[in-house]
Design an enzyme around this catalytic site. Structure first.
Site, PDB file in Angstrom:
ATOM      1  NE  ARG A  76      -3.973  -1.932  -0.238  1.00  7.87           N
ATOM      2  CZ  ARG A  76      -3.942  -3.133  -0.838  1.00  7.87           C
ATOM      3  NH1 ARG A  76      -2.812  -3.541  -1.408  1.00  7.87           N
ATOM      4  NH2 ARG A  76      -4.998  -3.897  -0.875  1.00  7.87           N
ATOM      5  CG  LEU A  77       4.656   1.957   1.406  1.00  9.80           C
ATOM      6  CD1 LEU A  77       6.100   1.552   1.675  1.00  9.80           C
ATOM      7  CD2 LEU A  77       4.347   3.284   2.100  1.00  9.80           C
TER       8      LEU A  77
END
Length: 211
Positions: A190-191
């Site tokens: 989720r970066l």
């Protein structure tokens, strides 16, 4: 069903601000071509978000038909809900989502009507059946049932015969002139990568955003 457990990792690509084009329209063209080459589902489909004069939002899917430095173009009934909202509040947003490439593009700006000449040209390029539907549909208004629409369609077809269908004056194009364009690339853990272009006079300011 526990929807909180529905997830997937994004690992296909990355988006580096140092490697993107300085022109967001050119960068959009690059991504659109990649979406077309990847045969994504409905690559020109975009969510169009509008709001009433009171700020009440609404959204729907429409199709992008043209884009250039003059804006992003779509076509609709001017008397539809989106048309009446744009008449009262010209601020709008677009969202493209290409899940096969794990990408999104967000576009924000104000909307103006396209020229009558462009609307005429695009209308003339549509299949005759689609022209008929545009001519008879009281878009966003209540109708008795589907059969009543089909009867209107058939009646109009019989009236016209082989005559060419003219664009109704209540139907035509809009163009959204962007103030901001954000490119989003899904990444692992989720970066995600996010790059935002903001209009700065005649040029664009480019920054990276946190996911």
């Amino acid at each position: 069903m526990n929807l909180s457990e529905v997830r997937r990792e994004y690992q296909l690509k990355q988006l580096d601000p140092k490697e993107v084009n300085n022109d967001p329209i050119r960068q959009f063209e690059i991504w659109m071509n990649e979406a077309l080459d990847a045969k994504t589902s409905d690559p020109t489909a975009m969510t169009l978000a509008t709001a009433s004069a009171e700020g009440k939002p609404s959204a729907r899917i429409v199709l992008l038909k043209y884009f250039s430095h003059d804006g992003f173009f779509f076509f609709t009934n001017y008397q539809s809900r989106k048309g009446t909202e744009l008449e009262a509040n010209d601020q709008a947003a677009l969202l493209f989502f290409w899940p096969e490439l794990e990408r999104q593009v967000r576009v924000e700006g104000h909307v103006v009507k396209a020229s009558p000449e462009l609307s005429d040209s695009y209308f003339a390029s549509r299949p005759a059946e689609s022209q008929l539907s545009a001519a008879i549909s009281p878009q966003s208004k209540e109708v008795k049932d589907r059969s009543s629409l089909e009867e209107l369609w058939k009646k109009k077809q019989e009236e016209l015969g082989d005559e060419a269908i003219q664009r109704p004056d209540f139907w035509g194009g809009y163009r959204l002139l962007p103030d901001k364009i954000e490119f989003w690339q899904g990444r692992a853990n989720r970066l995600h990568d996010r790059v935002l272009y903001s209009r700065d006079g005649d040029s664009w300011k480019l920054v990276r955003l946190a996911p």
